[in-house]
Enzyme design. Sequence first.
Site, PDB file in Angstrom:
ATOM      1  N   PHE A 175      15.281  29.929  -5.779  1.00 48.57           N
ATOM      2  CA  PHE A 175      14.562  31.065  -6.352  1.00 48.57           C
ATOM      3  C   PHE A 175      14.822  32.305  -5.510  1.00 48.57           C
ATOM      4  O   PHE A 175      15.153  32.229  -4.324  1.00 48.57           O
ATOM      5  CB  PHE A 175      13.060  30.791  -6.470  1.00 48.57           C
ATOM      6  CG  PHE A 175      12.354  30.588  -5.152  1.00 48.57           C
ATOM      7  CD1 PHE A 175      11.768  31.658  -4.485  1.00 48.57           C
ATOM      8  CD2 PHE A 175      12.267  29.328  -4.572  1.00 48.57           C
ATOM      9  CE1 PHE A 175      11.122  31.466  -3.270  1.00 48.57           C
ATOM     10  CE2 PHE A 175      11.620  29.129  -3.368  1.00 48.57           C
ATOM     11  CZ  PHE A 175      11.041  30.210  -2.708  1.00 48.57           C
ATOM     12  N   CYS A 176      14.697  33.471  -6.155  1.00 50.54           N
ATOM     13  CA  CYS A 176      14.840  34.759  -5.483  1.00 50.54           C
ATOM     14  C   CYS A 176      14.020  35.782  -6.263  1.00 50.54           C
ATOM     15  O   CYS A 176      13.303  35.423  -7.196  1.00 50.54           O
ATOM     16  CB  CYS A 176      16.308  35.172  -5.372  1.00 50.54           C
ATOM     17  SG  CYS A 176      17.168  35.229  -6.958  1.00 50.54           S
ATOM     18  N   THR A 177      14.124  37.040  -5.925  1.00 50.83           N
ATOM     19  CA  THR A 177      13.222  38.057  -6.479  1.00 50.83           C
ATOM     20  C   THR A 177      13.333  38.170  -7.997  1.00 50.83           C
ATOM     21  O   THR A 177      12.347  38.024  -8.721  1.00 50.83           O
ATOM     22  CB  THR A 177      13.489  39.424  -5.840  1.00 50.83           C
ATOM     23  OG1 THR A 177      13.456  39.298  -4.424  1.00 50.83           O
ATOM     24  CG2 THR A 177      12.442  40.441  -6.290  1.00 50.83           C
ATOM     25  N   CYS A 182      20.291  33.991  -7.146  1.00 51.36           N
ATOM     26  CA  CYS A 182      20.370  32.565  -7.468  1.00 51.36           C
ATOM     27  C   CYS A 182      21.524  32.254  -8.420  1.00 51.36           C
ATOM     28  O   CYS A 182      22.029  31.135  -8.441  1.00 51.36           O
ATOM     29  CB  CYS A 182      19.048  32.089  -8.066  1.00 51.36           C
ATOM     30  SG  CYS A 182      17.711  32.051  -6.863  1.00 51.36           S
ATOM     31  N   ILE A 204      11.144  35.351  -9.125  1.00 50.06           N
ATOM     32  CA  ILE A 204       9.735  35.377  -8.742  1.00 50.06           C
ATOM     33  C   ILE A 204       8.958  36.369  -9.588  1.00 50.06           C
ATOM     34  O   ILE A 204       7.802  36.116  -9.968  1.00 50.06           O
ATOM     35  CB  ILE A 204       9.599  35.751  -7.250  1.00 50.06           C
ATOM     36  CG1 ILE A 204      10.360  34.755  -6.381  1.00 50.06           C
ATOM     37  CG2 ILE A 204       8.131  35.804  -6.830  1.00 50.06           C
ATOM     38  CD1 ILE A 204      10.634  35.272  -4.977  1.00 50.06           C
TER      39      ILE A 204
END
Length: 298
Positions: A175-177, A182, A204
């Site tokens: 996961f990433c912002t 990703c 996220i």
Amino acid sequence: MTWIVATLYKFVRLPDCAEMQARLLAHCESEGVKGTLLLAQEGVNGTIAGTRSGIDSVLAWLKQDPRLADLEPKESMAKHPPFERMKVRLKKEIVTMGLPEVDPNVQVGVYVSPADWNRIISDPEVVVIDARNQYEVHIGTFQAAQNPNIQSFRQFPDYVRTSLDPSKQKQVALFCTGGIRCEKASSFMLNQGFEAVYHLKGGILKYLEDVPEAESLWQGECFVFDQRVAVRHRLEPGTYDLCRSCGQPISEADKALPQYEAGISCPHCFNRLTPQKRTRQEERRKQFERAYPQNRSE
């Protein structure tokens, strides 16, 4: 005035990105939209802010290109202008990993919707990895997620090579912002032989927008790359400020420490403050206060 903030990206072949640059910048400026958009032959990435009509116009301009017709921007709101000007930049990559052979246009991992994410990361057979930088992880992450302790995304491949083993960690959830890192991370990990690589669709930000706080496995706040600094569930503004000397997010507890001086230094960078840098930062603080008088009492 309420500013609409739109974050967007898409991996798609754009061999004519250099020809798009000036026209896209001109359209954004004509609509009073500010922010940064990156163009590369592998796609588009960025965050922009403006009025409702301005953002709608820029998104419509992008989507008139058949290659970008299915853009899925994520939107939130800000009370103050998040950006000072509009930039459209040409890049080799829209998110820099430094490995041109990694191409999300060829293969990526399995997208997982926010609604299904809790189930995936609660599986003990799945290794959950935060693909963001250390300063982002510091202010918030998912329960039980591994922190690669990287300072930039360029270091992610080395973390995978030295800390993970595709013969042992057969299922990985990234996961990433907003999801873009990703895409590349999952493509790289598949190339490295990992059997199943999942990644959070929309990142996220989409999870915080869609998943009720009572059901959430997120802990803390999510760093964002504009003057909001961080957001919480329902994408409400967070509690962090940004150190204008080093760019690190700082909490109220950080600002209570003697190493903190508004616009000059914080606990993260105090030991690197030279007399020359103090002089530069004092001048930048004056400029910032003139541009954003509402933040003068920071």
